[in-house]
Design a protein around this motif. Structure first.
Motif, PDB file in Angstrom:
ATOM      1  N   SER A  19      24.645  82.158   1.995  1.00 25.39           N
ATOM      2  CA  SER A  19      24.181  80.887   2.479  1.00 25.39           C
ATOM      3  C   SER A  19      24.524  81.053   4.157  1.00 25.39           C
ATOM      4  O   SER A  19      23.881  80.245   4.694  1.00 25.39           O
ATOM      5  CB  SER A  19      24.784  79.720   1.792  1.00 25.39           C
ATOM      6  OG  SER A  19      26.226  79.752   2.006  1.00 25.39           O
ATOM      7  N   ASP A  23      19.172  80.852   6.444  1.00 26.12           N
ATOM      8  CA  ASP A  23      18.705  79.433   6.786  1.00 26.12           C
ATOM      9  C   ASP A  23      18.445  78.498   5.442  1.00 26.12           C
ATOM     10  O   ASP A  23      17.187  78.686   5.088  1.00 26.12           O
ATOM     11  CB  ASP A  23      17.741  79.213   7.972  1.00 26.12           C
ATOM     12  CG  ASP A  23      17.597  77.843   8.309  1.00 26.12           C
ATOM     13  OD1 ASP A  23      18.313  76.971   7.967  1.00 26.12           O
ATOM     14  OD2 ASP A  23      16.729  77.715   9.253  1.00 26.12           O
ATOM     15  N   ASN A  25      18.222  75.461   5.222  1.00 26.23           N
ATOM     16  CA  ASN A  25      17.267  74.386   5.487  1.00 26.23           C
ATOM     17  C   ASN A  25      15.776  74.852   5.237  1.00 26.23           C
ATOM     18  O   ASN A  25      14.786  74.165   5.099  1.00 26.23           O
ATOM     19  CB  ASN A  25      17.359  73.980   6.823  1.00 26.23           C
ATOM     20  CG  ASN A  25      18.851  73.302   6.984  1.00 26.23           C
ATOM     21  OD1 ASN A  25      19.237  72.578   6.041  1.00 26.23           O
ATOM     22  ND2 ASN A  25      19.448  73.550   8.304  1.00 26.23           N
ATOM     23  N   GLN A  26      15.550  76.279   4.932  1.00 23.18           N
ATOM     24  CA  GLN A  26      14.215  76.715   4.620  1.00 23.18           C
ATOM     25  C   GLN A  26      13.962  76.555   3.434  1.00 23.18           C
ATOM     26  O   GLN A  26      12.844  76.950   2.842  1.00 23.18           O
ATOM     27  CB  GLN A  26      13.867  78.304   5.228  1.00 23.18           C
ATOM     28  CG  GLN A  26      13.960  78.218   6.870  1.00 23.18           C
ATOM     29  CD  GLN A  26      13.624  79.586   7.069  1.00 23.18           C
ATOM     30  OE1 GLN A  26      13.467  80.610   6.461  1.00 23.18           O
ATOM     31  NE2 GLN A  26      13.474  79.790   8.264  1.00 23.18           N
ATOM     32  N   TYR A  27      15.032  76.435   2.518  1.00 23.42           N
ATOM     33  CA  TYR A  27      14.858  76.437   1.026  1.00 23.42           C
ATOM     34  C   TYR A  27      15.575  75.116   0.329  1.00 23.42           C
ATOM     35  O   TYR A  27      16.601  75.455  -0.247  1.00 23.42           O
ATOM     36  CB  TYR A  27      15.458  77.518   0.354  1.00 23.42           C
ATOM     37  CG  TYR A  27      14.848  78.962   1.059  1.00 23.42           C
ATOM     38  CD1 TYR A  27      13.602  79.380   0.795  1.00 23.42           C
ATOM     39  CD2 TYR A  27      15.665  79.662   2.015  1.00 23.42           C
ATOM     40  CE1 TYR A  27      13.210  80.543   1.086  1.00 23.42           C
ATOM     41  CE2 TYR A  27      14.718  80.689   2.475  1.00 23.42           C
ATOM     42  CZ  TYR A  27      13.778  81.435   2.312  1.00 23.42           C
ATOM     43  OH  TYR A  27      13.055  82.199   2.773  1.00 23.42           O
ATOM     44  N   PRO A  28      15.262  74.135   0.759  1.00 26.48           N
ATOM     45  CA  PRO A  28      15.831  72.832   0.458  1.00 26.48           C
ATOM     46  C   PRO A  28      16.125  72.524  -1.049  1.00 26.48           C
ATOM     47  O   PRO A  28      17.059  71.918  -1.506  1.00 26.48           O
ATOM     48  CB  PRO A  28      15.193  71.592   1.193  1.00 26.48           C
ATOM     49  CG  PRO A  28      13.554  72.362   1.194  1.00 26.48           C
ATOM     50  CD  PRO A  28      13.916  73.663   1.532  1.00 26.48           C
ATOM     51  N   LYS A  31      19.053  74.891  -2.063  1.00 24.68           N
ATOM     52  CA  LYS A  31      20.126  74.233  -1.121  1.00 24.68           C
ATOM     53  C   LYS A  31      20.826  73.028  -2.265  1.00 24.68           C
ATOM     54  O   LYS A  31      21.990  72.959  -2.532  1.00 24.68           O
ATOM     55  CB  LYS A  31      19.951  73.733  -0.076  1.00 24.68           C
ATOM     56  CG  LYS A  31      21.011  73.233   0.789  1.00 24.68           C
ATOM     57  CD  LYS A  31      20.770  72.644   2.140  1.00 24.68           C
ATOM     58  CE  LYS A  31      21.711  72.277   2.861  1.00 24.68           C
ATOM     59  NZ  LYS A  31      21.410  71.636   4.276  1.00 24.68           N
ATOM     60  N   GLU A  35      24.243  73.127  -4.107  1.00 22.10           N
ATOM     61  CA  GLU A  35      25.159  71.951  -3.619  1.00 22.10           C
ATOM     62  C   GLU A  35      25.645  70.955  -4.810  1.00 22.10           C
ATOM     63  O   GLU A  35      26.818  70.796  -4.759  1.00 22.10           O
ATOM     64  CB  GLU A  35      24.439  71.169  -2.438  1.00 22.10           C
ATOM     65  CG  GLU A  35      24.617  71.623  -1.069  1.00 22.10           C
ATOM     66  CD  GLU A  35      23.979  70.985   0.012  1.00 22.10           C
ATOM     67  OE1 GLU A  35      23.280  70.007  -0.388  1.00 22.10           O
ATOM     68  OE2 GLU A  35      23.936  71.099   1.140  1.00 22.10           O
ATOM     69  N   GLN A  87      16.479  62.347  -2.204  1.00 18.71           N
ATOM     70  CA  GLN A  87      16.717  63.775  -1.888  1.00 18.71           C
ATOM     71  C   GLN A  87      15.781  64.824  -2.638  1.00 18.71           C
ATOM     72  O   GLN A  87      15.541  65.879  -1.920  1.00 18.71           O
ATOM     73  CB  GLN A  87      18.259  64.237  -1.872  1.00 18.71           C
ATOM     74  CG  GLN A  87      19.249  63.468  -0.838  1.00 18.71           C
ATOM     75  CD  GLN A  87      20.457  63.934  -1.233  1.00 18.71           C
ATOM     76  OE1 GLN A  87      21.084  64.410  -2.301  1.00 18.71           O
ATOM     77  NE2 GLN A  87      21.483  63.843  -0.252  1.00 18.71           N
ATOM     78  N   ALA A  91      13.222  67.348  -0.823  1.00 20.49           N
ATOM     79  CA  ALA A  91      13.494  68.577  -0.973  1.00 20.49           C
ATOM     80  C   ALA A  91      12.211  69.525  -1.680  1.00 20.49           C
ATOM     81  O   ALA A  91      11.634  70.361  -1.142  1.00 20.49           O
ATOM     82  CB  ALA A  91      14.505  69.103  -1.742  1.00 20.49           C
ATOM     83  N   LEU A  94       9.329  69.253   1.021  1.00 23.00           N
ATOM     84  CA  LEU A  94       9.423  70.173   2.045  1.00 23.00           C
ATOM     85  C   LEU A  94       9.127  71.590   1.698  1.00 23.00           C
ATOM     86  O   LEU A  94       8.799  72.453   2.586  1.00 23.00           O
ATOM     87  CB  LEU A  94      11.038  70.164   2.849  1.00 23.00           C
ATOM     88  CG  LEU A  94      11.182  68.774   3.698  1.00 23.00           C
ATOM     89  CD1 LEU A  94      12.554  68.748   3.824  1.00 23.00           C
ATOM     90  CD2 LEU A  94      10.298  68.956   4.746  1.00 23.00           C
ATOM     91  N   GLU A  95       9.566  72.047   0.281  1.00 24.93           N
ATOM     92  CA  GLU A  95       9.358  73.286  -0.015  1.00 24.93           C
ATOM     93  C   GLU A  95       8.005  73.627  -0.718  1.00 24.93           C
ATOM     94  O   GLU A  95       7.623  74.821  -1.052  1.00 24.93           O
ATOM     95  CB  GLU A  95      10.516  73.590  -1.062  1.00 24.93           C
ATOM     96  CG  GLU A  95      10.777  75.233  -1.026  1.00 24.93           C
ATOM     97  CD  GLU A  95      12.005  75.603  -1.736  1.00 24.93           C
ATOM     98  OE1 GLU A  95      12.129  76.675  -2.219  1.00 24.93           O
ATOM     99  OE2 GLU A  95      13.270  74.867  -1.488  1.00 24.93           O
TER     100      GLU A  95
END
Length: 119
Positions: A19, A23, A25-28, A31, A35, A87, A91, A94-95
């Motif tokens: 991680s 990055d 943030n490219q794979y929300p 992530k 998390e 969220q 995510a 975005l992906e």
């Protein structure tokens, strides 16, 4: 049992290292999964549920339905309790997962926020 704990510690450590070099943030979605400690089974259940909602969305859209709030409610109600619906939608959006459905969910949420901020 000590060997199993050692494997888990190593896996956790390796994920932490990865991680740092990737990055996240490219794979929300990934992530989010990491998390919130989702299992493979929980992830697969979520994706199956979203696939079903996406199929229902496409069918309802084809039939001329304009309000998809019930699908959003169903999504939030069926989503794993470890995840926050907003969220998760962001995510997925975005992906690039289910772009039309996620855009519709985002629009519904934005409209709701706009209406309730004025009061």
């Amino acid at each position: 049992m000590g060997e199993l704990e050692s494997i888990n510690d190593s896996s956790s450590f390796h994920i932490q290292l990865l991680s740092k070099i990737i990055d996240m943030n490219q794979y929300p979605v990934i992530k989010l999964i990491i998390e919130h400690n989702l299992t493979r089974k929980e992830f697969n259940e979520m994706m199956d549920m979203i696939q079903g909602l996406n199929e229902a969305y496409e069918l309802q859209k084809e039939e001329g339905l304009l309000d998809f709030t019930s699908l959003l409610i169903q999504f939030a109600g069926m989503l794993n309790e470890k995840l926050d619906p907003n969220q998760t939608i962001e995510a997925l959006k975005l992906e690039g997962y289910y772009p039309l459905l996620m855009a519709e969910f985002s629009k519904i949420l934005e409209d709701y926020d706009r209406k309730h901020r004025r009061r």
